[in-house]
Write an enzyme that holds these catalytic residues in place. Structure first.
Site, PDB file in Angstrom:
ATOM      1  CG  ASP A   1      19.103 -26.746  62.969  1.00  0.00           C
ATOM      2  OD1 ASP A   1      20.283 -26.348  62.967  1.00  0.00           O
ATOM      3  OD2 ASP A   1      18.141 -26.044  62.604  1.00  0.00           O
TER       4      ASP A   1
ATOM      5  N   GLY B   1      28.927 -21.961  58.345  1.00  0.00           N
ATOM      6  CA  GLY B   1      28.192 -22.618  59.421  1.00  0.00           C
ATOM      7  C   GLY B   1      27.561 -23.934  58.980  1.00  0.00           C
ATOM      8  CB  ALA B   2      26.869 -27.036  60.884  1.00  0.00           C
ATOM      9  CG  ASP B   3      23.280 -22.550  60.063  1.00  0.00           C
ATOM     10  OD1 ASP B   3      24.493 -22.473  59.752  1.00  0.00           O
ATOM     11  OD2 ASP B   3      22.639 -21.566  60.483  1.00  0.00           O
ATOM     12  NE  ARG B   4      25.254 -18.919  55.148  1.00  0.00           N
ATOM     13  CZ  ARG B   4      25.971 -17.952  54.598  1.00  0.00           C
ATOM     14  NH1 ARG B   4      27.138 -17.612  55.109  1.00  0.00           N
ATOM     15  NH2 ARG B   4      25.527 -17.341  53.514  1.00  0.00           N
TER      16      ARG B   4
ATOM     17  N   GLY C   1      20.808 -24.194  66.882  1.00  0.00           N
ATOM     18  CA  GLY C   1      20.946 -22.793  66.545  1.00  0.00           C
ATOM     19  C   GLY C   1      21.273 -21.966  67.771  1.00  0.00           C
ATOM     20  CG  ASN C   2      23.853 -18.723  67.620  1.00  0.00           C
ATOM     21  OD1 ASN C   2      24.762 -19.114  68.341  1.00  0.00           O
ATOM     22  ND2 ASN C   2      24.023 -18.475  66.333  1.00  0.00           N
TER      23      ASN C   2
ATOM     24  CG  ASP D   1      17.697 -20.629  58.117  1.00  0.00           C
ATOM     25  OD1 ASP D   1      16.716 -20.409  58.864  1.00  0.00           O
ATOM     26  OD2 ASP D   1      18.465 -21.587  58.295  1.00  0.00           O
TER      27      ASP D   1
END
Length: 259
Positions: A6, A107-110, A8-9, A129
């Site tokens: 995962d 976004g892929a995370d969402r 993230g920024n 999140d």
């Protein structure tokens, strides 16, 4: 075993699954300057520390919202494991209906958070999140992602406050004992943490007020900063620290990976 990544920024979370069970988890700082060799060395080191051979990992999946890191990290994983991670996002054909105006921008995370919420809870839900941004992902029990909210993240807000106010200094963000601070660092912690908690509760109240069909969605918290806010927010009903990794594991199954 399956390696789930995962990206993230601010942080990268690596999860190692043995079947459906999360066997190990690591957090790394997202650094755009790292080379594939450096990423490979980190992956090999973490696996070795856990007593796991690189040969045991037979599949990998990646969800990224940091394009500058995506390719070097994928190259590093490939060098370490001899296999390239499958990337997932809004165009991966996962069993989540992106019922929004611009589905390709989700976004892929969402996407994987929504997938995990649908499969774990099977009901209307809001995933809060707590990451670089604080995002609210709204999903319905019949498998639709209907949008949500993206608010400034807690650390970004605190850092911006300190950077722009010459007389304020950085402070550890632990919850204050009282709202009215008697020292400057207490005032900052009260404003940033309690202000964020009340903002989260207020937004959840607004989301529930306009929920389709008048339902009351289940509220789940995830993300690196979630533990701080579970106790501060009135409307958070459940904390699932590994929701995004669980979503990536589920996505891996849906795109045909086997481990």
């Amino acid at each position: 075993m399956l390696l789930a990544v995962d990206v993230g920024n601010t942080e990268i979370t690596l999860g190692l699954f043995r079947g459906d069970r999360l066997a190990a988890r690591w957090r790394l700082t997202t650094m755009a300057g790292r080379t594939p060799d450096e990423w490979a060395a980190l992956v090999i080191a973490y696996l070795g520390h856990a007593g796991i051979s690189t040969q045991e990992v037979v599949a990998a999946i990646e969800g990224s919202v940091a394009p500058s890191v995506t390719v070097p990290l994928a190259d590093g994983v490939e060098r370490a494991l001899g296999l390239r991670p499958t990337s997932v996002g809004p165009e991966s054909g996962l069993p989540v209906v992106l019922d929004v105006d611009e589905p390709h921008t989700v976004g892929a995370d969402r996407v994987v958070n929504a997938l995990a919420a649908i499969e774990l809870y099977g009901r209307d839900a809001v995933v809060v999140d707590f990451g670089t941004a604080t995002s609210f992902d709204c999903v319905t029990g019949d498998g639709r992602f209907i949008g949500g909210v993206i608010a400034p993240g807690v650390l970004a807000a605190a850092e911006n406050l300190v950077r722009r106010a010459a007389k304020l200094t950085a402070t550890e963000l632990t919850p204050p004992e009282r709202v009215i601070g008697r020292r400057t660092d207490d005032c900052i912690r009260s404003g940033v943490l309690l202000g964020t908690a009340d903002s989260v509760d207020g937004l959840i109240g607004r989301i529930r007020a306009e929920w389709p069909g008048g339902g009351s969605p289940y509220v789940v918290a995830t993300g690196g900063l979630a533990p701080t806010f579970v106790a501060l927010c009135r409307h958070i009903e459940h904390h699932e620290p590994d929701l995004t990794l669980v979503g990536l594991r589920s996505a891996a199954s849906h795109v045909g990976l086997r481990w």
